[in-house]
Scaffold this active site. Structure first.
Site, PDB file in Angstrom:
ATOM      1  N   ASP A 106     -43.781   2.268   9.152  1.00  0.00           N
ATOM      2  CA  ASP A 106     -42.918   3.457   9.203  1.00  0.00           C
ATOM      3  C   ASP A 106     -42.559   3.840  10.641  1.00  0.00           C
ATOM      4  O   ASP A 106     -42.730   5.007  11.050  1.00  0.00           O
ATOM      5  CB  ASP A 106     -43.633   4.663   8.552  1.00  0.00           C
ATOM      6  CG  ASP A 106     -44.206   4.335   7.168  1.00  0.00           C
ATOM      7  OD1 ASP A 106     -43.563   3.587   6.412  1.00  0.00           O
ATOM      8  OD2 ASP A 106     -45.300   4.850   6.851  1.00  0.00           O
ATOM      9  N   GLU A 109     -36.900   7.325  -0.198  1.00  0.00           N
ATOM     10  CA  GLU A 109     -37.757   7.875   0.861  1.00  0.00           C
ATOM     11  C   GLU A 109     -37.256   7.370   2.206  1.00  0.00           C
ATOM     12  O   GLU A 109     -36.218   6.714   2.276  1.00  0.00           O
ATOM     13  CB  GLU A 109     -39.227   7.470   0.644  1.00  0.00           C
ATOM     14  CG  GLU A 109     -39.471   5.979   0.676  1.00  0.00           C
ATOM     15  CD  GLU A 109     -40.899   5.569   0.252  1.00  0.00           C
ATOM     16  OE1 GLU A 109     -41.713   6.434  -0.098  1.00  0.00           O
ATOM     17  OE2 GLU A 109     -41.177   4.359   0.279  1.00  0.00           O
TER      18      GLU A 109
HETATM   19  O1  FUB Z   1     -46.597   4.801   4.717  1.00  0.00           O
HETATM   20  C1  FUB Z   1     -46.730   5.563   3.556  1.00  0.00           C
HETATM   21  C2  FUB Z   1     -45.428   5.671   2.855  1.00  0.00           C
HETATM   22  O2  FUB Z   1     -44.929   4.375   2.529  1.00  0.00           O
HETATM   23  C3  FUB Z   1     -44.314   6.271   3.672  1.00  0.00           C
HETATM   24  O3  FUB Z   1     -44.412   7.659   3.837  1.00  0.00           O
HETATM   25  C4  FUB Z   1     -43.156   5.804   2.899  1.00  0.00           C
HETATM   26  O4  FUB Z   1     -41.916   5.961   3.525  1.00  0.00           O
HETATM   27  C5  FUB Z   1     -43.519   4.340   2.681  1.00  0.00           C
HETATM   28  O5  FUB Z   1     -43.210   3.551   3.788  1.00  0.00           O
END
Ligand code: FUB
Length: 345
Positions: free
Chosen positions: A31, A244
């Site tokens: 991320d 997301e």
């Molecule tokens: O790293 C945990 C979660 O996985 C992140 O918050 C999301 O965007 C995905 O990458």
């Protein structure tokens, strides 16, 4: 590349064909939110660990506990790990799951924004401050008032205003806020409370920050992502709808909102004329990587544009053990972005 299809992957071969290599390999990172501060590149990633949590579709196995900041003098130089910048034990309101962070700077202070579950198991977004871009950061005693869900990304506009973009469905709990209040019913599956396929998809949110960058200065507003006909993308449009990993950057006076499509594993973008949108779907920036999740940032470094992203190739496909990478992106004359294939297959 979804998890179910990794059985047949020859990782040595795949890594040879990867368009880039992990920026660090002594720990797992994911991320990546990249910024240039004072002519140096700073990357704010998640710090992946194997905490022994069972896999589930709500992401319990992403049980991260702290953040490390990486820096690079130039885009080709070795990334330096500056050690623990913030630990969950030092955040009074946070219980667990330190997911994707971001950071920004104002008047010589640095602000680390991060999601974590509170003691009611509800994701909130917090902020921590430091005089150094690499920390250590001191957390505010409470999360940002009115914050919810995950994946904060803070964009500074040319007029000096800062905006936070955030949200994530399934494990990120966005679907539990559909009425404006958290739905406390226990979900029996990650898709509980989601709209039907023929209804508009759930939208990410944006809120302008207060001058001290510690709170929202307004109630978060949903961000509309439209198709070529000006209609909201539908929940069943899994290859294009928001899941997301919100990010906002500006290129040639246009605002580019980019995000992950989650269960279909694309990084996509949509273009608008102001920080609130609406944004019209523009295309795919990154095809699926090894590992279930895909998450990125886009940053200009010395006149070139780069996609910081992650994959799970270093861990041979373990979805919660990822590594951050970087690759240059190319804009066409009309402002559209060429799609990157992470492996030369
Ligand atoms: O790293 C945990 C979660 O996985 C992140 O918050 C999301 O965007 C995905 O990458």
């Amino acid at each position: 590349m979804p998890e179910e299809s990794i059985d047949h992957i020859d990782f040595k071969d795949l890594n040879r064909k990867a368009i880039s290599q992990p920026l660090v390999s002594h720990m797992y990172t994911a991320d990546p939110s990249a910024h240039v501060f004072n002519n140096k590149i700073y990357i704010y990633p998640s710090h992946d660990i194997d905490a022994g949590e069972a896999f589930d579709d709500l992401g319990s196995h992403f049980a991260m506990e702290d953040y490390h900041v990486l820096s690079m003098d130039t885009i080709d130089s070795t990334a330096e790990d500056h050690g623990v910048a913030l630990h969950v034990d030092d955040v009074p309101w946070a219980k667990c799951q330190m997911w994707a962070p971001d950071a920004n700077e104002k008047d010589g202070m640095y602000y680390l924004y991060f999601p974590a579950k509170d003691y009611d198991d509800i994701f909130r977004i917090g902020v921590a401050t430091s005089k150094s871009p690499v920390g250590p950061f001191i957390a505010q005693p409470k999360p940002i008032k009115g914050s919810f869900s995950i994946d904060p990304a803070v964009f500074k506009d040319d007029d000096g205003n800062y905006y936070m973009y955030f949200g994530g469905i399934w494990g990120g709990q966005l679907q539990r806020w559909r009425t404006g209040k958290f739905n406390p019913d226990q979900p029996e599956s990650p898709t509980a409370f989601l709209p039907e396929d023929n209804e508009p998809a759930l939208l990410p949110f944006v809120a302008k920050l207060t001058d001290d960058l510690l709170e929202f200065s307004e109630k978060p507003k949903p961000i509309e992502i439209l198709d070529e006909n000006g209609n909201l993308l539908l929940a069943g449009d899994n290859d294009r709808r928001f899941f997301e990993a919100a990010w906002l950057h500006k290129y040639n006076e246009k605002y580019y909102f980019s995000y992950s499509t989650g269960d279909t594993h694309f990084i996509c973008y949509a273009v608008g004329d102001n920080p609130y949108g609406p944004f019209t779907y523009g295309g795919c920036i990154l095809n699926p990587v090894v590992g279930w999740t895909s998450h990125h940032s886009i940053c200009e470094v010395e006149g070139k544009w780069y996609l910081f992203y992650h994959d799970s190739s270093l861990s041979n496909g373990v979805t919660h053990l990822r590594s951050v990478k970087v690759a240059e992106i190319t804009y066409r004359e009309d402002g559209s972005i060429e799609t990157l294939d992470p492996y030369r297959l």
